[in-house]
Motif scaffolding. Structure first.
Motif, PDB file in Angstrom:
ATOM      1  N   ARG A  97     -64.821  -3.974 -22.807  1.00 10.75           N
ATOM      2  CA  ARG A  97     -63.987  -2.862 -22.364  1.00 10.75           C
ATOM      3  C   ARG A  97     -62.606  -3.392 -22.006  1.00 10.75           C
ATOM      4  N   GLU A  98     -61.593  -2.710 -22.499  1.00 15.32           N
ATOM      5  CA  GLU A  98     -60.216  -3.191 -22.419  1.00 15.32           C
ATOM      6  C   GLU A  98     -59.341  -2.203 -21.659  1.00 15.32           C
ATOM      7  N   PHE A  99     -58.520  -2.717 -20.774  1.00 15.67           N
ATOM      8  CA  PHE A  99     -57.567  -1.887 -20.038  1.00 15.67           C
ATOM      9  C   PHE A  99     -56.515  -1.331 -20.991  1.00 15.67           C
ATOM     10  N   VAL A 100     -56.206  -0.049 -20.796  1.00 16.86           N
ATOM     11  CA  VAL A 100     -55.169   0.597 -21.594  1.00 16.86           C
ATOM     12  C   VAL A 100     -53.992   1.009 -20.710  1.00 16.86           C
ATOM     13  N   ALA A 101     -54.284   1.762 -19.646  1.00 18.96           N
ATOM     14  CA  ALA A 101     -53.221   2.247 -18.765  1.00 18.96           C
ATOM     15  C   ALA A 101     -53.840   2.724 -17.465  1.00 18.96           C
ATOM     16  N   ALA A 102     -53.009   2.787 -16.428  1.00 20.29           N
ATOM     17  CA  ALA A 102     -53.458   3.307 -15.144  1.00 20.29           C
ATOM     18  C   ALA A 102     -52.276   3.958 -14.449  1.00 20.29           C
ATOM     19  N   ILE A 103     -52.583   4.845 -13.520  1.00 21.59           N
ATOM     20  CA  ILE A 103     -51.539   5.526 -12.774  1.00 21.59           C
ATOM     21  C   ILE A 103     -52.005   5.740 -11.340  1.00 21.59           C
ATOM     22  N   ILE A 104     -51.138   5.452 -10.393  1.00 21.08           N
ATOM     23  CA  ILE A 104     -51.438   5.764  -8.993  1.00 21.08           C
ATOM     24  C   ILE A 104     -51.228   7.259  -8.832  1.00 21.08           C
ATOM     25  N   TRP A 105     -52.291   7.957  -8.491  1.00 24.48           N
ATOM     26  CA  TRP A 105     -52.238   9.419  -8.526  1.00 24.48           C
ATOM     27  C   TRP A 105     -51.193   9.992  -7.564  1.00 24.48           C
ATOM     28  N   SER A 106     -51.097   9.419  -6.377  1.00 21.34           N
ATOM     29  CA  SER A 106     -50.224   9.999  -5.354  1.00 21.34           C
ATOM     30  C   SER A 106     -48.749   9.816  -5.682  1.00 21.34           C
ATOM     31  N   THR A 107     -48.389   8.719  -6.326  1.00 20.76           N
ATOM     32  CA  THR A 107     -46.982   8.426  -6.567  1.00 20.76           C
ATOM     33  C   THR A 107     -46.576   8.569  -8.028  1.00 20.76           C
TER      34      THR A 107
ATOM     35  N   ALA B 271     -50.941  -1.461 -20.735  1.00 24.55           N
ATOM     36  CA  ALA B 271     -51.231  -2.748 -21.358  1.00 24.55           C
ATOM     37  C   ALA B 271     -50.136  -3.084 -22.365  1.00 24.55           C
ATOM     38  N   GLY B 272     -49.899  -4.358 -22.546  1.00 23.55           N
ATOM     39  CA  GLY B 272     -48.859  -4.777 -23.468  1.00 23.55           C
ATOM     40  C   GLY B 272     -49.081  -4.286 -24.886  1.00 23.55           C
ATOM     41  N   SER B 273     -50.350  -4.171 -25.276  1.00 22.56           N
ATOM     42  CA  SER B 273     -50.666  -3.767 -26.646  1.00 22.56           C
ATOM     43  C   SER B 273     -50.331  -2.307 -26.938  1.00 22.56           C
ATOM     44  N   VAL B 274     -50.133  -1.506 -25.891  1.00 27.06           N
ATOM     45  CA  VAL B 274     -49.845  -0.088 -26.103  1.00 27.06           C
ATOM     46  C   VAL B 274     -48.491   0.323 -25.533  1.00 27.06           C
TER      47      VAL B 274
ATOM     48  N   GLY C  21     -44.899   1.317 -24.991  1.00 27.60           N
ATOM     49  CA  GLY C  21     -43.950   1.888 -25.939  1.00 27.60           C
ATOM     50  C   GLY C  21     -44.574   2.865 -26.911  1.00 27.60           C
ATOM     51  N   ARG C  22     -45.907   2.884 -26.974  1.00 28.09           N
ATOM     52  CA  ARG C  22     -46.605   3.818 -27.861  1.00 28.09           C
ATOM     53  C   ARG C  22     -47.442   4.825 -27.076  1.00 28.09           C
ATOM     54  N   PHE C  23     -48.071   4.381 -26.003  1.00 25.32           N
ATOM     55  CA  PHE C  23     -48.925   5.234 -25.177  1.00 25.32           C
ATOM     56  C   PHE C  23     -48.222   5.515 -23.856  1.00 25.32           C
ATOM     57  N   THR C  24     -48.482   6.707 -23.313  1.00 32.39           N
ATOM     58  CA  THR C  24     -47.925   7.070 -22.016  1.00 32.39           C
ATOM     59  C   THR C  24     -48.987   7.768 -21.186  1.00 32.39           C
ATOM     60  N   ILE C  25     -49.203   7.246 -19.995  1.00 34.03           N
ATOM     61  CA  ILE C  25     -50.143   7.888 -19.066  1.00 34.03           C
ATOM     62  C   ILE C  25     -49.363   8.819 -18.152  1.00 34.03           C
ATOM     63  N   SER C  26     -49.975   9.943 -17.825  1.00 33.19           N
ATOM     64  CA  SER C  26     -49.341  10.895 -16.919  1.00 33.19           C
ATOM     65  C   SER C  26     -50.419  11.690 -16.218  1.00 33.19           C
ATOM     66  N   ARG C  27     -49.987  12.498 -15.245  1.00 30.53           N
ATOM     67  CA  ARG C  27     -50.964  13.335 -14.552  1.00 30.53           C
ATOM     68  C   ARG C  27     -50.330  14.647 -14.132  1.00 30.53           C
ATOM     69  N   ASP C  28     -51.195  15.644 -13.958  1.00 31.59           N
ATOM     70  CA  ASP C  28     -50.799  16.971 -13.486  1.00 31.59           C
ATOM     71  C   ASP C  28     -51.580  17.228 -12.208  1.00 31.59           C
ATOM     72  N   ASN C  29     -50.895  17.132 -11.089  1.00 34.23           N
ATOM     73  CA  ASN C  29     -51.565  17.312  -9.798  1.00 34.23           C
ATOM     74  C   ASN C  29     -52.220  18.689  -9.671  1.00 34.23           C
ATOM     75  N   ALA C  30     -51.523  19.704 -10.089  1.00 32.29           N
ATOM     76  CA  ALA C  30     -52.021  21.072  -9.929  1.00 32.29           C
ATOM     77  C   ALA C  30     -53.327  21.287 -10.696  1.00 32.29           C
ATOM     78  N   LYS C  31     -53.446  20.631 -11.831  1.00 34.37           N
ATOM     79  CA  LYS C  31     -54.646  20.799 -12.662  1.00 34.37           C
ATOM     80  C   LYS C  31     -55.686  19.716 -12.396  1.00 34.37           C
ATOM     81  N   ASN C  32     -55.321  18.743 -11.557  1.00 38.74           N
ATOM     82  CA  ASN C  32     -56.218  17.609 -11.285  1.00 38.74           C
ATOM     83  C   ASN C  32     -56.682  16.968 -12.598  1.00 38.74           C
ATOM     84  N   THR C  33     -55.742  16.805 -13.487  1.00 39.00           N
ATOM     85  CA  THR C  33     -56.022  16.311 -14.834  1.00 39.00           C
ATOM     86  C   THR C  33     -55.021  15.220 -15.186  1.00 39.00           C
ATOM     87  N   GLY C  34     -55.539  14.170 -15.803  1.00 35.29           N
ATOM     88  CA  GLY C  34     -54.695  13.098 -16.288  1.00 35.29           C
ATOM     89  C   GLY C  34     -54.653  13.105 -17.798  1.00 35.29           C
TER      90      GLY C  34
END
Length: 121
Positions: A45-55, A61-64, A66-79
């Motif tokens: 299992r390989e790390f891809v991305a992570a986000i601190i929910w509160s901030t 990961a270096g391999s992604v 510039g190509r992948f972007t992690i984000s979250r929607d607090n109102a929907k409780n969805t990442g």
């Protein structure tokens, strides 16, 4: 207790895009980090991305980067994991997880069931 459900996986051609979603129920993500990991057949299992929910502070990961972007929607409780310029080597089962902000899967206590991403070349 946090229940996580991923969606958005599928088959896409190389160079294409997909957006994965991770919906949380039971408890909110608040106080946790959300991580995305992937596992290809025969590989760890390989790390891809992570986000601190509160901030909203992300890490990729270096391999992604510039190509992948992690984000979250607090109102929907969805990442989300927006994946662009997909390559065949991105083919894997993608998992979202909730836990402590880390690149190690061992820091995450709650896991979704996974969603398959297949990139054809």
């Amino acid at each position: 207790q946090v229940q996580l459900v991923e969606s958005g996986g599928g088959l896409v051609q190389a160079g294409g895009s997909l957006r994965l979603s991770c919906a949380a129920s039971g408890r909110t993500f608040g106080g946790y980090a959300m991580g995305w990991f992937r596992q290809a057949p025969g590989k760890e299992r390989e790390f891809v991305a992570a986000i601190i929910w509160s901030t909203g502070v992300p890490a990729h990961a270096g391999s992604v980067k510039g190509r992948f972007t992690i984000s979250r929607d607090n109102a929907k409780n969805t990442g989300y994991l927006q994946m662009n310029s997909l390559k065949s080597e991105d083919t894997a089962v993608y998992y979202c997880a909730a836990g402590s902000f880390s690149t190690s899967y061992k820091a995450y206590n709650y896991w979704g069931q996974g969603t398959q991403v297949t990139v054809s070349s």
